[in-house]
Design a protein around this motif. Structure first.
Motif, short mmCIF file in Angstrom:
data_model
loop_
_atom_site.label_atom_id
_atom_site.label_comp_id
_atom_site.label_asym_id
_atom_site.label_seq_id
_atom_site.Cartn_x
_atom_site.Cartn_y
_atom_site.Cartn_z
N UNK A 45 0.84 -1.21 0.00
CA UNK A 45 0.00 0.00 0.00
C UNK A 45 0.87 1.25 0.00
N UNK A 46 1.97 1.21 0.76
CA UNK A 46 2.89 2.35 0.76
C UNK A 46 3.51 2.51 -0.62
N UNK A 47 3.93 1.39 -1.24
CA UNK A 47 4.52 1.46 -2.58
C UNK A 47 3.52 2.03 -3.59
N UNK A 48 2.28 1.55 -3.55
CA UNK A 48 1.25 2.06 -4.47
C UNK A 48 1.00 3.54 -4.23
N UNK A 49 0.97 3.96 -2.97
CA UNK A 49 0.75 5.36 -2.65
C UNK A 49 1.89 6.23 -3.16
N UNK A 50 3.12 5.77 -2.98
CA UNK A 50 4.27 6.54 -3.44
C UNK A 50 4.28 6.68 -4.96
N UNK A 51 3.99 5.59 -5.67
CA UNK A 51 3.93 5.66 -7.14
C UNK A 51 2.84 6.63 -7.56
N UNK A 52 1.67 6.53 -6.93
CA UNK A 52 0.57 7.44 -7.25
C UNK A 52 0.95 8.89 -6.99
N UNK A 53 1.56 9.16 -5.85
CA UNK A 53 1.92 10.55 -5.49
C UNK A 53 3.00 11.12 -6.41
N UNK A 54 3.99 10.31 -6.76
CA UNK A 54 5.03 10.78 -7.69
C UNK A 54 4.40 11.07 -9.05
N UNK A 55 3.54 10.16 -9.52
CA UNK A 55 2.87 10.38 -10.81
C UNK A 55 2.00 11.64 -10.75
N UNK A 56 1.30 11.84 -9.64
CA UNK A 56 0.46 13.03 -9.49
C UNK A 56 1.30 14.30 -9.47
N UNK A 57 2.47 14.23 -8.85
CA UNK A 57 3.35 15.40 -8.80
C UNK A 57 3.83 15.80 -10.19
N UNK A 58 4.00 14.82 -11.09
CA UNK A 58 4.44 15.16 -12.44
C UNK A 58 3.40 16.02 -13.16
N UNK A 59 2.12 15.90 -12.77
CA UNK A 59 1.08 16.72 -13.38
C UNK A 59 1.33 18.19 -13.09
N UNK A 60 1.65 18.50 -11.85
CA UNK A 60 1.94 19.90 -11.50
C UNK A 60 3.22 20.37 -12.18
N UNK A 61 4.25 19.56 -12.12
CA UNK A 61 5.56 19.96 -12.64
C UNK A 61 5.53 20.14 -14.16
N UNK A 62 4.89 19.21 -14.87
CA UNK A 62 4.88 19.35 -16.34
C UNK A 62 4.12 20.60 -16.78
N UNK A 63 3.03 20.92 -16.09
CA UNK A 63 2.30 22.14 -16.41
C UNK A 63 3.11 23.40 -16.12
N UNK A 64 3.80 23.38 -15.01
CA UNK A 64 4.63 24.53 -14.64
C UNK A 64 5.75 24.73 -15.66
N UNK A 65 6.41 23.64 -16.03
CA UNK A 65 7.49 23.73 -17.02
C UNK A 65 6.95 24.24 -18.36
N UNK A 66 5.82 23.68 -18.79
CA UNK A 66 5.26 24.07 -20.09
C UNK A 66 4.92 25.56 -20.13
N UNK A 67 4.33 26.06 -19.06
CA UNK A 67 3.98 27.49 -19.03
C UNK A 67 5.20 28.37 -18.82
N UNK A 68 6.07 27.98 -17.93
CA UNK A 68 7.24 28.80 -17.58
C UNK A 68 8.19 28.99 -18.75
N UNK A 69 8.42 27.92 -19.50
CA UNK A 69 9.38 27.98 -20.60
C UNK A 69 8.72 27.86 -21.97
#
Length: 190
Positions: A45-69
């Motif tokens: 459950x911890x492994x699944x949660x960590x994979x989910x949270x890392x994947x979710x974080x990429x949503x914020x980061x990719x949008x920020x990168x796309x807009x910023x640059x």
């Protein structure tokens, strides 16, 4: 005539799109971890949660990168929401399969999510319906609720998960209605 800026072609092979593709690749990894363990066992459950949270974080980061640059691409506009829906949708479906979440909640959220995505495509030639603050709150609540359901939270704190999911459901439905109103106005205005 004033000098007009020359549009710059943006390569689809950029950091923002790579993160979006990474999120898509992480979906089957997440599903495999959950399916292999049926949401039992603390480590899985911890492994699944960590994979989910890392994947979710990429949503914020990719949008920020796309807009910023200025790396916004047609691929990203299409792939990003699909990656988001695949990640959260697979989590909700798995929760319902393993009797952690009623099917009606999963269906209500998925109908709204895919309905808004299809509606955005329906009106895209008239304009873009940008994500609202409510839509961003919806995303945060969904991610928080899913992470809470995944993490092996001890009693009595485990009762927070259904409250988070309830809040996510309410905001999801309300913002879905707001997007419908925006889409109708956009279509009528052109």
């Amino acid at each position: 005539m004033a000098d007009e800026p020359v549009p710059v072609a943006v390569s689809p092979y950029n950091a923002a799109n790579i993160l979006t593709v990474l999120r898509i690749v992480m979906v089957p990894i997440f599903v495999a971890i959950v399916a292999a363990t049926s949401l039992t066992g603390t480590g899985s459950r911890i492994a699944a949660c960590l994979v989910f949270c890392v994947a979710s974080a990429t949503d914020y980061v990719d949008g920020w990168i796309a807009r910023r640059w200025s790396m916004v691409t047609s691929f990203g506009k299409i792939a990003d929401p699909i990656a988001d829906k695949a990640l959260t949708g697979s989590a909700l479906i798995l929760f319902s399969i393993y009797d952690r979440l009623p099917w009606w909640v999963t269906v209500a959220i998925l109908v709204r999510e895919w309905g808004v995505t299809l509606m955005r495509l329906w009106v895209i030639r008239y304009g873009v319906i940008a994500a609202s603050r409510g839509g961003k709150l919806k995303t945060v609540l969904q991610i928080a609720a899913i992470a809470w359901y995944l993490w092996p939270v001890p009693e009595p704190f485990d009762v927070v998960g259904p409250w988070l999911m309830g809040a996510a459901l309410v905001v999801t439905v309300v913002t879905g209605g707001d997007y419908v109103v925006q889409a109708v106005r956009l279509r009528r205005g052109n």
